[in-house]
Design a protein around this motif. Structure first.
Motif, PDB file in Angstrom:
ATOM      1  N   ASP A   1       4.088  50.312  60.826  1.00 58.01           N
ATOM      2  CA  ASP A   1       2.759  50.461  60.238  1.00 58.01           C
ATOM      3  C   ASP A   1       2.922  50.832  58.764  1.00 58.01           C
ATOM      4  OD1 ASP A   1       3.195  53.278  60.044  1.00 58.01           O
ATOM      5  OD2 ASP A   1       2.321  53.596  62.025  1.00 58.01           O
ATOM      6  N   ASP A   2       1.824  50.847  58.034  1.00 62.22           N
ATOM      7  CA  ASP A   2       1.880  51.089  56.587  1.00 62.22           C
ATOM      8  C   ASP A   2       2.569  52.409  56.239  1.00 62.22           C
ATOM      9  OD1 ASP A   2       0.662  48.696  55.916  1.00 62.22           O
ATOM     10  OD2 ASP A   2      -1.363  49.541  55.961  1.00 62.22           O
ATOM     11  N   GLN A   3       2.323  53.445  57.016  1.00 61.06           N
ATOM     12  CA  GLN A   3       2.920  54.759  56.748  1.00 61.06           C
ATOM     13  C   GLN A   3       4.440  54.716  56.911  1.00 61.06           C
ATOM     14  OE1 GLN A   3       1.423  57.876  59.256  1.00 61.06           O
ATOM     15  NE2 GLN A   3       2.594  59.475  58.240  1.00 61.06           N
ATOM     16  N   ILE A   4       4.912  54.112  57.975  1.00 60.85           N
ATOM     17  CA  ILE A   4       6.363  54.010  58.217  1.00 60.85           C
ATOM     18  C   ILE A   4       7.030  53.184  57.130  1.00 60.85           C
ATOM     19  CG2 ILE A   4       8.089  52.954  59.746  1.00 60.85           C
ATOM     20  CD1 ILE A   4       6.368  53.899  62.110  1.00 60.85           C
ATOM     21  N   LEU A   5       6.407  52.057  56.756  1.00 61.93           N
ATOM     22  CA  LEU A   5       6.994  51.185  55.739  1.00 61.93           C
ATOM     23  C   LEU A   5       7.068  51.877  54.380  1.00 61.93           C
ATOM     24  CD1 LEU A   5       5.360  47.796  56.782  1.00 61.93           C
ATOM     25  CD2 LEU A   5       7.658  48.621  57.297  1.00 61.93           C
ATOM     26  N   GLU A   6       6.050  52.649  54.052  1.00 66.02           N
ATOM     27  CA  GLU A   6       6.085  53.395  52.787  1.00 66.02           C
ATOM     28  C   GLU A   6       7.152  54.485  52.840  1.00 66.02           C
ATOM     29  OE1 GLU A   6       5.482  54.280  48.948  1.00 66.02           O
ATOM     30  OE2 GLU A   6       4.725  52.544  50.027  1.00 66.02           O
ATOM     31  N   GLN A   7       7.321  55.118  53.981  1.00 67.82           N
ATOM     32  CA  GLN A   7       8.362  56.131  54.154  1.00 67.82           C
ATOM     33  C   GLN A   7       9.756  55.525  53.978  1.00 67.82           C
ATOM     34  OE1 GLN A   7       7.663  59.308  54.429  1.00 67.82           O
ATOM     35  NE2 GLN A   7       9.768  59.960  54.566  1.00 67.82           N
ATOM     36  N   ILE A   8       9.958  54.333  54.543  1.00 70.83           N
ATOM     37  CA  ILE A   8      11.239  53.640  54.388  1.00 70.83           C
ATOM     38  C   ILE A   8      11.529  53.404  52.922  1.00 70.83           C
ATOM     39  CG2 ILE A   8      12.404  51.417  54.747  1.00 70.83           C
ATOM     40  CD1 ILE A   8      11.053  51.353  57.553  1.00 70.83           C
ATOM     41  N   ARG A   9      10.551  52.897  52.196  1.00 68.29           N
ATOM     42  CA  ARG A   9      10.727  52.615  50.766  1.00 68.29           C
ATOM     43  C   ARG A   9      11.091  53.900  50.000  1.00 68.29           C
ATOM     44  NH1 ARG A   9       7.814  48.560  47.573  1.00 68.29           N
ATOM     45  NH2 ARG A   9       6.452  48.361  49.353  1.00 68.29           N
ATOM     46  N   LYS A  10      10.398  54.973  50.252  1.00 66.98           N
ATOM     47  CA  LYS A  10      10.668  56.239  49.558  1.00 66.98           C
ATOM     48  C   LYS A  10      12.060  56.774  49.879  1.00 66.98           C
ATOM     49  CE  LYS A  10       5.890  57.773  49.130  1.00 66.98           C
ATOM     50  NZ  LYS A  10       4.874  58.733  49.607  1.00 66.98           N
ATOM     51  N   GLN A  11      12.448  56.680  51.160  1.00 60.29           N
ATOM     52  CA  GLN A  11      13.764  57.179  51.560  1.00 60.29           C
ATOM     53  C   GLN A  11      14.885  56.346  50.928  1.00 60.29           C
ATOM     54  OE1 GLN A  11      14.448  59.990  53.345  1.00 60.29           O
ATOM     55  NE2 GLN A  11      12.256  60.379  53.203  1.00 60.29           N
ATOM     56  N   LEU A  12      14.687  55.040  50.843  1.00 60.90           N
ATOM     57  CA  LEU A  12      15.693  54.181  50.203  1.00 60.90           C
ATOM     58  C   LEU A  12      15.892  54.564  48.740  1.00 60.90           C
ATOM     59  CD1 LEU A  12      14.759  50.711  51.734  1.00 60.90           C
ATOM     60  CD2 LEU A  12      16.958  51.898  51.994  1.00 60.90           C
ATOM     61  N   LEU A  13      14.800  54.839  48.046  1.00 58.13           N
ATOM     62  CA  LEU A  13      14.890  55.180  46.620  1.00 58.13           C
ATOM     63  C   LEU A  13      15.617  56.503  46.379  1.00 58.13           C
ATOM     64  CD1 LEU A  13      11.396  53.959  45.426  1.00 58.13           C
ATOM     65  CD2 LEU A  13      13.635  53.090  44.682  1.00 58.13           C
ATOM     66  N   LYS A  14      15.716  57.336  47.388  1.00 59.34           N
ATOM     67  CA  LYS A  14      16.432  58.613  47.259  1.00 59.34           C
ATOM     68  C   LYS A  14      17.949  58.446  47.333  1.00 59.34           C
ATOM     69  CE  LYS A  14      12.790  61.605  49.066  1.00 59.34           C
ATOM     70  NZ  LYS A  14      12.445  62.560  50.120  1.00 59.34           N
TER      71      LYS A  14
END
Length: 168
Positions: free
Chosen positions: A54-67
């Motif tokens: 879902d949108d929340q999980i996908l945004e979380q993935i993106r943020k975690q990758l950038l870290k």
């Protein structure tokens, strides 16, 4: 559930694939497709990762990758703004009588016959996921002995390059 295709620019260093895939496994996210290769600049590799959520999980993935230290850029490859392709190799059993029918299916999709044996043909096809899936469906009347798909890889449309990503 929404499918998201991510283009991830990473340092071309030992262990980067493990660190990125580890991020997904530690958080319980599944990777539907993963391709990795060096770019025109040997300092960097590009990973194309397909995930669902879902949108929340996908945004979380993106943020975690950038870290992650090795990650330089994460971009979503939207269908209208990118070109995505996949490669498939299929080994099909084909008697002498069936060969022409298999070749006809391959021709429809502009696939290449890359190997011919006494009882089989190996076919190579490149295209988007829908084209690959349609090709496989048309081969259902034949016996597929082996099949391998590379997974999706893609680039954003336009004239941008790595330098543009690193300047952002």
């Amino acid at each position: 559930m929404k499918k998201m295709v991510l283009s991830i620019l990473v340092d071309n260093t030992a262990g980067v694939l493990s660190r990125v895939s580890g991020l997904f496994s530690r958080r319980g996210y599944n990777i539907d497709s993963l391709t990795v290769g060096v770019t025109q600049d040997s300092l960097y590799s590009r990973m194309t990762v397909v995930v669902n959520g879902d949108d929340q999980i996908l945004e979380q993935i993106r943020k975690q990758l950038l870290k992650l230290e090795d990650v330089r850029e994460v971009r979503e490859l939207l269908p209208e703004e990118s070109v995505c392709r996949e490669l498939i190799l299929v080994k099909v059993l084909a008697t002498v009588e069936e060969r022409q029918a298999v070749i006809a299916v391959a021709d429809i999709f502009r696939a290449k016959i890359v190997d011919v044996a006494m009882e089989s043909l190996m076919i190579e096809l490149t295209g988007n996921q829908a084209k690959i899936d349609a090709f496989i469906k048309l081969l259902e009347g034949f016996t597929i002995k082996e099949m391998v798909r590379t997974g999706i890889t893609g680039l954003a449309r336009g004239s941008g390059d790595i330098a543009d990503y690193l300047d952002d």
